[in-house]
Structure formats: C-alpha cells, structure tokens
Design a protein around this motif. Structure first.
Motif, PDB file in Angstrom:
ATOM      1  N   PRO A 104       0.838  -1.209   0.000  1.00  0.00           N
ATOM      2  CA  PRO A 104       0.000   0.000   0.000  1.00  0.00           C
ATOM      3  C   PRO A 104       0.867   1.250   0.000  1.00  0.00           C
ATOM      4  CG  PRO A 104      -0.021  -1.064   2.160  1.00  0.00           C
ATOM      5  CD  PRO A 104       0.674  -2.005   1.230  1.00  0.00           C
ATOM      6  N   GLU A 105       0.381   2.326  -0.605  1.00  0.00           N
ATOM      7  CA  GLU A 105       1.155   3.570  -0.670  1.00  0.00           C
ATOM      8  C   GLU A 105       1.476   4.089   0.725  1.00  0.00           C
ATOM      9  OE1 GLU A 105      -1.027   6.326  -3.046  1.00  0.00           O
ATOM     10  OE2 GLU A 105      -0.405   5.420  -4.946  1.00  0.00           O
ATOM     11  N   ASN A 106       0.539   3.946   1.647  1.00  0.00           N
ATOM     12  CA  ASN A 106       0.768   4.304   3.046  1.00  0.00           C
ATOM     13  C   ASN A 106       1.118   3.015   3.778  1.00  0.00           C
ATOM     14  OD1 ASN A 106       0.800   5.306   5.638  1.00  0.00           O
ATOM     15  ND2 ASN A 106      -1.356   5.854   5.706  1.00  0.00           N
ATOM     16  N   PHE A 107       2.405   2.692   3.786  1.00  0.00           N
ATOM     17  CA  PHE A 107       2.861   1.394   4.276  1.00  0.00           C
ATOM     18  C   PHE A 107       3.260   1.511   5.746  1.00  0.00           C
ATOM     19  CE2 PHE A 107       5.999  -2.303   3.331  1.00  0.00           C
ATOM     20  CZ  PHE A 107       5.121  -3.190   3.920  1.00  0.00           C
ATOM     21  N   SER A 108       2.299   1.247   6.621  1.00  0.00           N
ATOM     22  CA  SER A 108       2.529   1.378   8.056  1.00  0.00           C
ATOM     23  C   SER A 108       1.569   0.483   8.816  1.00  0.00           C
ATOM     24  CB  SER A 108       2.346   2.829   8.499  1.00  0.00           C
ATOM     25  OG  SER A 108       2.308   2.922   9.916  1.00  0.00           O
ATOM     26  N   ILE A 150       8.370  -8.115  -3.946  1.00  0.00           N
ATOM     27  CA  ILE A 150       7.686  -7.032  -3.245  1.00  0.00           C
ATOM     28  C   ILE A 150       7.859  -5.728  -4.023  1.00  0.00           C
ATOM     29  CG2 ILE A 150       7.487  -5.755  -1.086  1.00  0.00           C
ATOM     30  CD1 ILE A 150       6.740  -8.705  -0.918  1.00  0.00           C
ATOM     31  N   ASN A 151       6.753  -5.142  -4.448  1.00  0.00           N
ATOM     32  CA  ASN A 151       6.797  -3.876  -5.175  1.00  0.00           C
ATOM     33  C   ASN A 151       6.514  -2.719  -4.212  1.00  0.00           C
ATOM     34  OD1 ASN A 151       6.694  -1.836  -7.099  1.00  0.00           O
ATOM     35  ND2 ASN A 151       4.556  -2.237  -7.591  1.00  0.00           N
ATOM     36  N   ILE A 152       7.545  -1.951  -3.890  1.00  0.00           N
ATOM     37  CA  ILE A 152       7.387  -0.798  -2.983  1.00  0.00           C
ATOM     38  C   ILE A 152       7.859   0.498  -3.662  1.00  0.00           C
ATOM     39  CG2 ILE A 152       7.528  -2.130  -0.840  1.00  0.00           C
ATOM     40  CD1 ILE A 152      10.465  -1.421  -0.660  1.00  0.00           C
ATOM     41  N   LYS A 153       7.891   0.477  -4.975  1.00  0.00           N
ATOM     42  CA  LYS A 153       8.423   1.612  -5.743  1.00  0.00           C
ATOM     43  C   LYS A 153       7.620   2.888  -5.548  1.00  0.00           C
ATOM     44  CE  LYS A 153       8.011   1.387 -10.185  1.00  0.00           C
ATOM     45  NZ  LYS A 153       8.205   0.968 -11.598  1.00  0.00           N
ATOM     46  N   ASP A 154       6.282   2.767  -5.431  1.00  0.00           N
ATOM     47  CA  ASP A 154       5.420   3.956  -5.404  1.00  0.00           C
ATOM     48  C   ASP A 154       4.971   4.360  -4.002  1.00  0.00           C
ATOM     49  OD1 ASP A 154       5.502   4.117  -8.223  1.00  0.00           O
ATOM     50  OD2 ASP A 154       3.931   2.591  -8.376  1.00  0.00           O
ATOM     51  N   LEU A 155       5.725   3.968  -2.998  1.00  0.00           N
ATOM     52  CA  LEU A 155       5.348   4.317  -1.623  1.00  0.00           C
ATOM     53  C   LEU A 155       5.344   5.831  -1.404  1.00  0.00           C
ATOM     54  CD1 LEU A 155       7.296   1.764   0.631  1.00  0.00           C
ATOM     55  CD2 LEU A 155       4.975   1.600  -0.251  1.00  0.00           C
ATOM     56  N   PRO A 158      11.913   2.070  -3.048  1.00  0.00           N
ATOM     57  CA  PRO A 158      11.021   3.222  -3.173  1.00  0.00           C
ATOM     58  C   PRO A 158      11.652   4.283  -4.066  1.00  0.00           C
ATOM     59  CG  PRO A 158      11.289   2.591  -0.865  1.00  0.00           C
ATOM     60  CD  PRO A 158      12.306   1.830  -1.646  1.00  0.00           C
ATOM     61  N   SER A 159      10.875   4.885  -4.953  1.00  0.00           N
ATOM     62  CA  SER A 159      11.403   5.945  -5.811  1.00  0.00           C
ATOM     63  C   SER A 159      11.648   7.222  -5.008  1.00  0.00           C
ATOM     64  CB  SER A 159      10.434   6.227  -6.963  1.00  0.00           C
ATOM     65  OG  SER A 159       9.144   6.533  -6.469  1.00  0.00           O
ATOM     66  N   ASN A 160      10.940   7.384  -3.889  1.00  0.00           N
ATOM     67  CA  ASN A 160      11.162   8.516  -2.995  1.00  0.00           C
ATOM     68  C   ASN A 160      12.504   8.334  -2.278  1.00  0.00           C
ATOM     69  OD1 ASN A 160      11.187  10.145  -0.567  1.00  0.00           O
ATOM     70  ND2 ASN A 160       9.004  10.464  -0.835  1.00  0.00           N
ATOM     71  N   PRO A 161      13.481   9.240  -2.478  1.00  0.00           N
ATOM     72  CA  PRO A 161      14.824   9.051  -1.905  1.00  0.00           C
ATOM     73  C   PRO A 161      14.837   9.000  -0.379  1.00  0.00           C
ATOM     74  CG  PRO A 161      14.581  11.253  -2.864  1.00  0.00           C
ATOM     75  CD  PRO A 161      13.389  10.467  -3.293  1.00  0.00           C
ATOM     76  N   LYS A 162      13.937   9.752   0.278  1.00  0.00           N
ATOM     77  CA  LYS A 162      13.896   9.731   1.754  1.00  0.00           C
ATOM     78  C   LYS A 162      13.451   8.369   2.267  1.00  0.00           C
ATOM     79  CE  LYS A 162      13.080  14.684   2.499  1.00  0.00           C
ATOM     80  NZ  LYS A 162      12.151  15.698   3.085  1.00  0.00           N
ATOM     81  N   LEU A 163      12.453   7.787   1.597  1.00  0.00           N
ATOM     82  CA  LEU A 163      11.971   6.474   2.010  1.00  0.00           C
ATOM     83  C   LEU A 163      12.997   5.386   1.689  1.00  0.00           C
ATOM     84  CD1 LEU A 163       8.206   6.648   0.958  1.00  0.00           C
ATOM     85  CD2 LEU A 163       9.290   7.341   3.103  1.00  0.00           C
ATOM     86  N   ALA A 164      13.701   5.560   0.574  1.00  0.00           N
ATOM     87  CA  ALA A 164      14.757   4.614   0.214  1.00  0.00           C
ATOM     88  C   ALA A 164      15.868   4.640   1.260  1.00  0.00           C
ATOM     89  CB  ALA A 164      15.316   4.951  -1.166  1.00  0.00           C
ATOM     90  N   LYS A 165      16.219   5.833   1.720  1.00  0.00           N
ATOM     91  CA  LYS A 165      17.248   5.974   2.759  1.00  0.00           C
ATOM     92  C   LYS A 165      16.783   5.341   4.068  1.00  0.00           C
ATOM     93  CE  LYS A 165      20.275   9.384   4.972  1.00  0.00           C
ATOM     94  NZ  LYS A 165      20.164   8.770   6.312  1.00  0.00           N
ATOM     95  N   LEU A 166      15.501   5.531   4.415  1.00  0.00           N
ATOM     96  CA  LEU A 166      14.971   4.932   5.634  1.00  0.00           C
ATOM     97  C   LEU A 166      15.102   3.409   5.576  1.00  0.00           C
ATOM     98  CD1 LEU A 166      11.734   5.930   7.498  1.00  0.00           C
ATOM     99  CD2 LEU A 166      12.185   3.529   7.017  1.00  0.00           C
TER     100      LEU A 166
END
Length: 360
Positions: free
Chosen positions: A62-66, A93-98, A128-136
């Motif tokens: 899910p886009e809001n993965f929590s 696992i596809n988490i690219k669009d988180l 994740p394409s979002n760099p902040k989420l990728a770093k996390l």
C-alpha cells in the motif's frame, strides 16, 4: 544421385520439412519483433525487473505502508504474501510507489522475509522511488538480513540509531534489554538511566512469545525487535513482532489441562457485544484473568505491560493481534476487517517517562 533422393516419396517428405522450417523461422521472427516492440521506451531497470519477475509473484505494498497508521491495508498486503508462502511460491515485493513508510512496516517485512528463507523460497523486491523512504529502508538494517543466516545469536552495534534484532527458539534475552536501556536513556536524557518499565516490557514480550507459538506455521521460531532513536525529539520507539498465531488463536487452542480452557463460556455474561476488541480490553485490564481463573493476575504478560504504561514508565502503547487494533494509551480498541497472524506491539520511551538514577 541415388534413386531414393529422386523418388516422389522423398520429395514430398522434404517439402514438408522445408515448410516446417519456414514456419518456425517466421514464428521466431515474429516473436523477436514482439519482444522489440515491448522493449521500446523502457529503461534498463524496467527490463531487468521484467526478467526477474518471470520467476516471481508480484505483490504491491500500500502507498501508506505502516502497521500503525494503516493497519487494514498493510495486513491485507502481508496476508497476500503469506498465501504465497504457504503455497511455496517465490515473491517479489513492489514498494516503488510508496508515499509513506515507517519502521513498523520494515520490521514486519524482515520477519516475513525470514519465513521465506526458512523454506528456501525466493524473496525479492525493488526500491522506493522517494529518496527519503529509500534511505529509511537502507538505514533500517533491512538489507543486512537478506543474506544473513537464520540463527539464535543477537548482534548489537553500539551507537547505531536504528537496529533490528531477532532471536531463534523464542528464548528470553535479558542482556539485550540492558544494552537497549543504556543506549535509549543516553539518547533521551544524555546519561545512563534505569528504566524499569522498558526492561519489564521487553522481558514480558520475549516470554510471552512462548504462549503464542505454533510449530507448524510461518516465522514462529523467532521474535523481532526494532529499536529506533529520535535524538531531535528525545525519544526512542520500539517495535516487537511475534509472527506466530496471535493471542486469540492461541486462546482458542488451549488444552483441557490449561487454566484458560473454556474461557469463552466463563466470560460471555460480562460481554456487551462479544467482539474480540471488547475481550482484548478485558484481557489488558486484568478482568479476563480474574473471571476465567478466579485469581487476580500477577502482573505478567500484556496486562503487566499495561500496568507499566499506567505508571508512566513507557508511552504510546499500541498492539495488533489477530483482528484487533488497540491504542492502549487512548483506551481505544478497534476490530479490524483483516486478520494478522501474530502479535505486533509498539511503544515509546521519552523524557517525560519515569526513570531512576543509574546505580553502578
């Protein structure tokens, strides 16, 4: 020329072969053309993912993965993966669009990944394409476990802000609680402090996994602990996952010799609606133990952790087990549409929580 090569029978057979070869060449040429068309406009990364996916079953997060902020969709996602696991299928696992990711989701993913490894099934995914989420995700210790063998040794890296620990065979490890307490108190108060509530919570959860074990399922041979330091806000958050059968499934299967056997009949007159959310509230507040056994609970298990919260020794306690989400801090209990096969516990330690001076 031999007579056989000039015979009518041979010539007919030869023509059939030539037609077959021509047909094969045309089909092969057409397939190559289709392949070129499919590849047009796609990046190397996308093409690489397509090759990988030929051996995997893709499941999109899910886009809001929590597990805390979006438990329903996150549990549905985990259940899809679990179904593939039970059917011995490889998963991607596809988490690219988180759009949102937190450590609750990462910890659950690690526990699920180990389940696949225990059966030697392939477990893969993208970033994740979002760099902040990728770093996390990188900073969370997730990738450390991709090639890590399953065992019962706990490794602790001194000074690392975010770490995930596991323990095989559901054994209690009191030493880990001490090390975690030292680092957590230093983050919050700038010095080593004694946090009895933190130690008590960790020990109770480690011990409690034995009560919810199922030797025939998933990642039941391990518990998982994630510790995440927030030095800016002076707090440390904890996530504990027991990926076994969960509280209610465990209670359903108690033998006749167990004191909890027949608990449904004993408490039904005290219930208004009879849902697991209402039962869970009774369990946490100690009412269920008194009704079923006729004795006051001895401060153990989840009711004991609830007492720790009441004494302000920990904060923001949240629990998910089977089909119940409990925000214990706010005394709110929700029945979920989806069911999580295990127990998930989140809590925090901050500068307002009760602590004592460190005595050497």
């Amino acid at each position: 020329m031999k007579k056989i090569y000039s015979s009518l029978k041979y010539k007919k057979r030869q023509r059939r072969r030539e037609r077959k070869l021509l047909y094969r060449r045309l089909v092969s040429k057409f397939k190559k053309k289709l392949k070129r068309i499919r590849r047009q406009g796609k990046s190397r990364e996308a093409l690489r993912e397509e090759r990988v996916m030929s051996d995997f079953n893709k499941v999109t997060a899910p886009e809001n993965f929590s597990f805390i902020k979006n438990p329903e969709e996150t549990i549905n996602f985990i259940n899809k993966i679990e179904e593939l696991y039970l059917n011995k299928k490889n998963v991607f696992i596809n988490i690219k669009d988180l759009k949102f990711l937190d450590y609750s989701a990462v910890t659950i993913l690690v526990s699920v990944m180990f389940s696949f490894k225990s059966r030697r099934l392939k477990f893969n995914g993208n970033f994740p394409s979002n760099p902040k989420l990728a770093k996390l995700l990188i900073d969370s210790d997730f990738f450390k476990y991709l090639d890590k063998p399953i065992g019962d040794k706990i490794e602790y890296e001194i000074g690392k802000e975010n770490q995930i620990f596991t323990r095989a065979n559901k054994e209690v490890n009191s030493e880990l609680g001490l090390v975690v307490m030292v680092e957590a108190s230093t983050t919050i108060w700038g010095t080593q402090r004694t946090c009895k509530g933190l130690q008590r919570t960790l020990l109770e959860l480690m011990q409690n996994t034995n009560n919810h074990a199922d030797i025939n399922k998933k990642g039941e041979k391990h518990w998982w602990l994630s510790v995440n330091h927030d030095k800016v806000n002076k707090k440390v958050s904890f996530i504990f996952v027991d990926y076994g059968v969960g509280i209610f499934e465990s209670l359903k299967n108690k033998p006749q010799s167990n004191k909890w056997y027949g608990w449904v009949e004993k408490i039904k007159n005290k219930l208004v609606y009879g849902g697991n959310d209402e039962i869970f509230k009774m369990l946490l507040e100690g009412q269920m133990h008194l009704t079923v056994t006729g004795e006051h609970f001895r401060g153990k298990g989840l009711p004991g952790i609830n007492e720790v919260l009441g004494r302000n020794q920990i904060s923001n306690l949240k629990i998910v087990s089977n089909d119940v989400f409990a925000d214990v801090q706010l005394k709110k209990y929700f029945k979920l549409k989806s069911e999580f096969s295990g127990t998930f516990v989140y809590w925090e330690l901050n500068e307002n929580n009760v602590n004592e001076k460190w005595i050497i």
